[in-house]
Design a protein around this motif. Structure first.
Motif, short mmCIF file in Angstrom:
data_model
loop_
_atom_site.label_atom_id
_atom_site.label_comp_id
_atom_site.label_asym_id
_atom_site.label_seq_id
_atom_site.Cartn_x
_atom_site.Cartn_y
_atom_site.Cartn_z
N GLY A 240 8.93 44.42 -15.92
CA GLY A 240 8.74 45.75 -15.34
C GLY A 240 8.17 45.75 -13.94
O GLY A 240 7.87 46.82 -13.39
N VAL A 241 8.03 44.58 -13.34
CA VAL A 241 7.51 44.50 -11.97
C VAL A 241 8.56 45.04 -11.00
O VAL A 241 9.76 44.84 -11.18
N ASP A 242 8.11 45.76 -9.97
CA ASP A 242 9.03 46.31 -8.98
C ASP A 242 9.30 45.33 -7.82
O ASP A 242 10.39 45.32 -7.27
N ARG B 249 4.60 54.31 -16.34
CA ARG B 249 6.02 54.17 -16.01
C ARG B 249 6.32 54.51 -14.55
O ARG B 249 7.31 54.04 -13.99
N SER B 250 5.48 55.36 -13.94
CA SER B 250 5.77 55.80 -12.58
C SER B 250 5.02 54.99 -11.51
O SER B 250 5.21 55.23 -10.31
N ILE B 251 4.18 54.04 -11.89
CA ILE B 251 3.41 53.26 -10.91
C ILE B 251 4.30 52.16 -10.33
O ILE B 251 5.01 51.46 -11.06
N TYR B 252 4.22 52.01 -9.02
CA TYR B 252 4.96 50.93 -8.35
C TYR B 252 4.08 49.67 -8.41
O TYR B 252 2.96 49.66 -7.89
N ARG C 229 3.68 45.03 -18.75
CA ARG C 229 4.41 45.47 -19.94
C ARG C 229 3.64 46.57 -20.68
O ARG C 229 4.24 47.55 -21.16
N ALA C 230 2.32 46.43 -20.77
CA ALA C 230 1.51 47.46 -21.45
C ALA C 230 1.56 48.79 -20.71
O ALA C 230 1.68 49.86 -21.32
N LEU C 231 1.49 48.73 -19.38
CA LEU C 231 1.53 49.97 -18.59
C LEU C 231 2.87 50.67 -18.72
O LEU C 231 2.95 51.91 -18.78
N ARG C 232 3.94 49.91 -18.77
CA ARG C 232 5.28 50.51 -18.85
C ARG C 232 5.49 51.23 -20.19
O ARG C 232 6.45 52.00 -20.32
N GLN C 233 4.62 51.00 -21.15
CA GLN C 233 4.72 51.70 -22.43
C GLN C 233 4.04 53.07 -22.40
O GLN C 233 4.17 53.84 -23.35
N THR C 234 3.32 53.37 -21.32
CA THR C 234 2.60 54.64 -21.21
C THR C 234 3.34 55.57 -20.26
O THR C 234 4.10 55.14 -19.39
N ARG C 235 3.10 56.86 -20.42
CA ARG C 235 3.75 57.84 -19.55
C ARG C 235 3.30 57.68 -18.11
O ARG C 235 4.10 57.71 -17.17
N ALA D 163 -6.23 51.99 -14.30
CA ALA D 163 -4.92 52.55 -13.95
C ALA D 163 -4.69 53.89 -14.65
O ALA D 163 -4.19 54.85 -14.04
N LEU D 164 -5.05 54.00 -15.91
CA LEU D 164 -4.87 55.25 -16.64
C LEU D 164 -5.83 56.32 -16.15
O LEU D 164 -5.53 57.51 -16.25
#
Length: 689
Positions: free
Chosen positions: A432-434, A409-412, A400-406, A376-377
């Motif tokens: 943080g799931v959409d 935060r923008s990934i759906y 949760r780990a992804l939402r801590q990165t810049r 993902a990164l």
């Protein structure tokens, strides 16, 4: 030293004094940044002596602070954002640009050289903001200086280097480096590396600058920082050639950018966006630096016709064509998205991949949460389909780990879950799931969820574009405000500070001298017979004379001195922490520099001279005006005694014996003659022309 030039040869070139080097305020900045006890306030004061560099520094800081919420609008903020090493390198690069805008090498395109260097600088900064291999502002400096060896050869050997360039233009030779080695026993790549090493740039930059024009000869490991910086320089150089090419050749040249971008992990749309952003910034920087630029079409439309013949992969060719046809939102080609599937079940991954690829999306997959995090990164997907239950790292933990990165935060994120219980879904949304997709996956429901997600992504991109536009507008406004301030304090003809700025600086220096007890001197410089030049040859010739004399004065003064144009043919030089004897020596050096300069204006070769008055602050002076008046009286004395000389009505330290002697063009006033004058008389350094 990162080059094949013999050290002794390079030291001989340096000793000649012809090698391009920083001047004036830039030299003072570079020296200051090497001090262990340097304070930002002290550095800011020195930077503010060069209004042009202030504007360029703030603009560069706003570029380096890309994505920050607050725009940089002051020197202090710019120093915090950029850091001392970057400020030093920018002072070096911009000083060279200002001091070597032209020269005596026929056939060398000075303006084209610096315009191309600017393209490379902006490209390197943009790539650095994406791959994070090195600080963006340091990459900017590397791009700006990466071909400095060409300018150096044109400066050191103007005649012979012009002949080399003529050979290339007449097709009698095809390789610039080969011709350079034959003529000078070195080429511009080797000289570039030697100069960058001498200026203290990191060896990482020195080595890549020496090899980016011949990347196949580099032995860097594939995934190393050196290789990434080398690939970035190759891309920057290719974009430089594209922008400066004849319009009929741009499309073919532009098509070569895609394989270079591919090596840096950029897809077609990323390369197009990067190039278009660089061109926009190039046009803006060109206006700031008064360099020639050109409007370039959008990269996607420019390269569409030529890409079929370029050496890119089939996937890239398809993406270029598709992107040009779609003409849709940047980052999303038509309705296509980059989608990452994270599921430990291979059958589920295969099923979802087939459904998504048939819908036209670019699909990546991972079989566990940790691999999904890394991927993902790396690929920065628009959307992720994540299994809620996986060994080692669950889908919710991954979210949760992804939402801590810049980037994250923008990934759906859509969670794949077999549980329809309210508590499970609430926990997923809290993580943080959409949205969610129930297992087993139903194609129509998945398509509906994807369309809903796509609408959200599209809106997010529109918001981000609006924010970026606001940030750009705010940055432009800050730069324009700074430019207006510079214009109010700068003489447009010579580029020197004007009288208003000189008075402010004199007040500051006067106060500092009063607090520290250190000496303070001033010079008043007046061009001899300048009114006759205007009357005889016209004001256009007079303007050329002023510009060329200003350049001679700038070359002769010291780094800590401030020069301002205070009247039609009058200049003021402020010499902090300088006593009268040292100021007289400096004034004599300035007078000689003007005298030996052969000013060419309006087809005329003019021998010009100046009269210089020098004064030092003493106890009976109530304010800075008194110091300037005393220096002005010295200039009047120099005029009255025959012009083309330095004079003071004060007594130098140690009596008249402390006054320096002066050598004439054809005669010499001996030191014994100067010493023989009574100490109570004005000290005059005489030169009979």
């Amino acid at each position: 030293m990162g080059s094949n030039i013999d050290i002794r040869t390079f030291e001989q070139i340096k000793a000649s004094g012809d090698l391009p080097s920083p001047k004036g305020a830039a030299l003072a900045i570079i020296r200051l940044t090497r001090k262990d006890d340097l304070s930002l306030a002290e550095l800011a004061r020195v930077i503010k002596t060069d209004p042009a560099f202030v504007g360029r520094l703030i603009k560069a800081a706003n570029g380096a602070a890309f994505g920050s919420r607050r725009n940089v609008a002051s020197v202090q903020d710019a120093l915090v954002v950029l850091g001392l090493s970057s400020v030093r390198n920018m002072a070096l690069g911009f000083s060279l640009l200002s001091s070597y805008r032209n020269g005596g090498c026929r056939g060398f395109d000075y303006d084209g050289f610096w315009s191309g260097a600017l393209i490379m600088a902006i490209t390197m900064q943009a790539v650095a903001q994406r791959i994070r291999t090195a600080p963006a502002d340091e990459m900017f400096c590397l791009g700006l200086l990466s071909r400095i060896g060409e300018l150096a050869l044109a400066t050191i050997y103007p005649g012979p280097y012009g002949e080399v360039l003529t050979l290339l233009k007449t097709a009698e030779a095809s390789d610039l480096a080969v011709c350079e080695r034959a003529a000078f026993a070195m080429d511009h790549r080797e000289l570039t590396a030697a100069m960058l090493a001498d200026w203290g740039l990191p060896s990482l930059f020195v080595d890549t600058a020496a090899l980016f024009e011949v990347p196949d000869s580099a032995q860097f490991p594939p995934d190393s920082r050196q290789r990434q910086i080398l690939d970035a320089l190759c891309l920057a150089d290719a974009l430089r050639i594209t922008c400066l090419s004849d319009p009929s050749l741009r499309a073919e040249q532009g098509a070569t950018l895609y394989p270079m971008g591919e090596r840096l992990g950029m897809d077609v749309e990323s390369v197009n966006a990067l190039c278009d952003g660089v061109v926009a910034a190039w046009l803006e920087w060109g206006r700031v630096l008064q360099l020639e630029t050109q409007d370039i079409p959008a990269m996607s439309s420019l390269t569409r016709a030529a890409v079929a013949a370029s050496p890119v992969s089939a996937e890239l060719k398809a993406a270029v064509t598709k992107g040009a046809d779609a003409g849709d939102t940047p980052g999303v080609v038509g309705s296509a998205m980059r989608v990452l599937i994270v599921d430990d079940d291979a059958a589920v991954r295969t099923l979802l991949r087939g459904m998504l690829e048939r819908a036209g999306h670019s699909v990546f997959d991972a079989d566990c949460g940790r691999q999904g995090m890394e991927l993902a990164l790396e690929v920065q997907p628009h959307m992720m389909l994540v299994d809620a239950v996986m060994p080692d790292m669950s889908g919710l933990a991954l979210t949760r780990a992804l939402r801590q990165t810049r980037i994250g935060r923008s990934i759906y994120i859509l969670i794949l879950t077999a549980s329809g219980e309210d508590e499970s879904l609430i926990e997923a949304f809290d993580s943080g799931v959409d949205d969610f997709v129930a297992k087993p996956v139903r194609p129509r429901m998945l398509a509906a969820r994807l369309r809903a997600g796509h609408r959200v992504i599209h809106l997010q991109q529109e918001v981000e574009r609006d924010r970026e536009e606001i940030r750009r507008f705010a940055a432009e406004l800050a730069v324009k405000n700074r430019r207006l301030q510079e214009a109010a304090l700068t003489d447009p003809l010579t580029g020197f500070p004007n009288r208003r700025y000189a008075i402010e600086r004199m007040q500051q220096a006067w106060a500092s001298s009063g607090r520290s007890g250190r000496p303070l001197c001033a010079m008043v410089i007046d061009i001899d017979a300048f009114k006759q030049i205007n009357d005889s040859h016209g004001h256009d010739v007079g303007d050329q004379v002023l510009r060329q004399i200003s350049a001679a004065i700038k070359q002769a003064v010291r780094a800590q001195d401030m020069v301002a144009r205070t009247g039609g043919d009058e200049f003021l030089v402020l010499c902090p922490e300088t006593d009268l004897s040292a100021a007289l020596l400096c004034a004599e050096r300035v007078r000689r520099a003007v005298r030996v300069a052969r000013v060419n204006a309006g087809g005329l070769a003019l021998d010009l001279s100046i009269s210089v008055g020098v004064a030092e602050r003493d106890a009976d002076m109530p304010d800075p005006d008194a110091l300037i008046k005393r220096a002005d009286q010295g200039a009047y004395r120099a005029k009255a005694d025959g012009r083309n000389r330095v004079a003071t009505i004060q007594r130098a330290a140690g009596g008249a014996n402390g006054a320096p002697g002066a050598a004439a063009d054809e005669h010499e006033t001996s030191r014994s003659q100067v010493r023989a004058k009574p100490a109570v008389n004005p000290i005059v350094i005489d030169e009979s022309a």
